[in-house]
Structure formats: structure tokens, C-alpha cells
Design an enzyme around this catalytic site. Sequence first.
Site, mmCIF file in Angstrom:
data_model
loop_
_atom_site.group_PDB
_atom_site.id
_atom_site.type_symbol
_atom_site.label_atom_id
_atom_site.label_comp_id
_atom_site.label_asym_id
_atom_site.label_seq_id
_atom_site.Cartn_x
_atom_site.Cartn_y
_atom_site.Cartn_z
ATOM 1 N N ASN A 10 0.871 -1.174 0.000
ATOM 2 C CA ASN A 10 0.000 0.000 0.000
ATOM 3 C C ASN A 10 0.911 1.227 0.000
ATOM 4 O O ASN A 10 1.459 1.594 1.035
ATOM 5 C CB ASN A 10 -0.892 -0.025 1.258
ATOM 6 C CG ASN A 10 -1.749 1.228 1.371
ATOM 7 O OD1 ASN A 10 -1.819 2.023 0.441
ATOM 8 N ND2 ASN A 10 -2.395 1.398 2.517
ATOM 9 N N TRP A 11 1.072 1.797 -1.170
ATOM 10 C CA TRP A 11 2.002 2.934 -1.277
ATOM 11 C C TRP A 11 1.424 4.221 -0.682
ATOM 12 O O TRP A 11 2.138 5.208 -0.558
ATOM 13 C CB TRP A 11 2.360 3.177 -2.741
ATOM 14 C CG TRP A 11 3.365 2.205 -3.309
ATOM 15 C CD1 TRP A 11 3.943 1.139 -2.660
ATOM 16 C CD2 TRP A 11 3.923 2.220 -4.626
ATOM 17 N NE1 TRP A 11 4.818 0.494 -3.490
ATOM 18 C CE2 TRP A 11 4.831 1.133 -4.713
ATOM 19 C CE3 TRP A 11 3.751 3.028 -5.753
ATOM 20 C CZ2 TRP A 11 5.561 0.856 -5.876
ATOM 21 C CZ3 TRP A 11 4.465 2.747 -6.915
ATOM 22 C CH2 TRP A 11 5.358 1.674 -6.966
ATOM 23 N N GLU A 165 -5.618 -4.657 10.426
ATOM 24 C CA GLU A 165 -4.597 -3.634 10.657
ATOM 25 C C GLU A 165 -4.903 -2.887 11.955
ATOM 26 O O GLU A 165 -5.690 -1.935 11.951
ATOM 27 C CB GLU A 165 -4.585 -2.633 9.500
ATOM 28 C CG GLU A 165 -4.292 -3.263 8.154
ATOM 29 C CD GLU A 165 -3.719 -2.257 7.170
ATOM 30 O OE1 GLU A 165 -2.608 -2.491 6.699
ATOM 31 O OE2 GLU A 165 -4.362 -1.236 6.904
ATOM 32 N N GLY A 171 2.252 2.396 10.656
ATOM 33 C CA GLY A 171 3.229 3.479 10.488
ATOM 34 C C GLY A 171 3.911 3.901 11.784
ATOM 35 O O GLY A 171 4.592 4.919 11.834
HETATM 36 P P1 PGA Z 1 2.573 0.363 7.596
HETATM 37 O O1 PGA Z 1 1.158 0.596 6.884
HETATM 38 O O2 PGA Z 1 3.127 -0.933 7.060
HETATM 39 O O3 PGA Z 1 3.389 1.555 7.233
HETATM 40 O O4 PGA Z 1 2.313 0.266 9.075
HETATM 41 C C1 PGA Z 1 0.261 -0.466 6.652
HETATM 42 C C2 PGA Z 1 -1.016 0.066 6.065
HETATM 43 O O5 PGA Z 1 -1.469 1.141 6.495
HETATM 44 O O6 PGA Z 1 -1.611 -0.552 5.163
#
Ligand code: PGA
Length: 251
Positions: A10-11, A165, A171
Site C-alpha cells: 500500500n504505497w 490492521e 506506520g
Molecule cells: P505500515 O502501513 O506498514 O506503514 O504500518 C500499513 C497500512 O497502512 O496498510
Amino acid sequence: MDKKYFIAANWKMNADLSFINEYFSAFKSELENSNDMIICPPDIYLQSVMDKAPSFISIGAQNISQHEVGAFTGECSGHMLADHSIEYVIIGHSERREYHRESNEEIKLKLLKAIENNLIPILCIGESIEQRESDQTFEVIGQQIRRVLDRDILSADTQFLIAYEPIWAIGTGLTATPEMANEVHAFIQSILNEIHSSKIIPILYGGSMKSSNAKELLQMEHIHGGLIGGASLDASEFIKIYNIAEEIRNG
Ligand code: PGA
């Protein structure tokens, strides 16, 4: 049981043309590809990624309109995505739930539009830190599934992916432990079974997955892949994660 993995990037709102050129130069050497790799760039780069990416990679969008056509400035419809041979679409990401106030009801409409247009939805669900700390994780996850997926939807002959998630892990560098993630994945599976006993839906984990923690996560029984944000922006890191899935699957 042989488990096929889905390793999805997921960019988010990252990348530009020079990034894309450079990214795919890292894919020069032949990759084993018995698992699925999916890349979800911003809409405006879908075509560029499709042009540059090796053919085994599937392309996904990060959002879809719940409307068919018309006066919806800034939106992109399922038909438009399908028209460009896009295969997947992320729906209900926590960033859209938060910044765009997307409700479960709206997410359900988007999911229906994806299905109508033969796009494979990657439905994102997950709890906030406050919800986890007040023991509401299962309740929240249960609602997020039940308000969007019903027996009719699951009975249709369509493919789906779910991405668990935890918002506090996105993040942030914090990752759910493999046991924590596996427990929620097993719970998601049990709710899906209650709604429709025979539908198999792969459940991906997302939230700071990287090459250093991918193996222990992907080895868990109920984890069928990853939705990867930050770490997917580095092609060699993303390939490493993909190769870990290859090693686990092929022994
Ligand atoms: P992340 O994002 O790997 O940077 O934690 C995952 C996402 O939000 O799909």
C-alpha cells in the site's frame, strides 16, 4: 494445508514517475513467484505501475467510489478501475475511515461496487489503541465485519481479502506480536464462518510489517499475507518480505 500468501504493497500517497522507474529496476532478477504480489499505487500512477511491473504482479487501487457515474468530483468509479484492468481495491483503510469519515455503511457500498465490477476487495479492519486498551478489540472487529459482510455477499462467487490492521501499529513501528495478530485473525475467521461456513477468505496482517518481523508473522496459522505500507516503499525490502513468504510456502 498448503497456504498461499498475498503480499500487498500500500504505497498510500507516495511515489512519482522516477520512483516507479527505479522501483521496478530492483525486480530485474527472476523472482520465484508461487505467492501473489499486489501493488497499490495512487490512482494516477496505476497505469505507469502496470506498464513497468513484471507481469506476475497484480495491481490494486487504494479506494473506489460507492457511486456508479456522475457528479462526484475527485472520485474514481469501479468501472473506471476495471476498465484499466485493475484487479484489487483497498476498501475501508483506517486512514480513510478517519480522514474521510468513511462509515461501515459507506464501506459496504464501496465493497458492493467493487464486486459488481469484478474487482477483488481488500477490506481493512482494525481497532484503535483506546479500543484495545479497554478490551473492545473483538467487539469493534466484529462490528466492522458484520456491518459490511453478510451472507448474500459471502455467498456470491467472488474473491475477497481481509486485512487486519490494528491502527496503533500502522506506520508507528509498533507491531502486534504474532500471537496477538493470530488471535484476532482466528476470531475474524470464526465470525466469517458464522456468517457463511464455507467461504475461505485469506486474512492479511498490516501494521509495520517489515523483513525483520515478516517471518514470525507469516508463519502463524491464520495469517495469509501482509498489507505493507512503509516497508513496501523500498523495493528491496518489499522483495525480501515476498521472498520470506516464498521460503515459508516452498520450504
Ligand atoms: P505500515 O502501513 O506498514 O506503514 O504500518 C500499513 C497500512 O497502512 O496498510
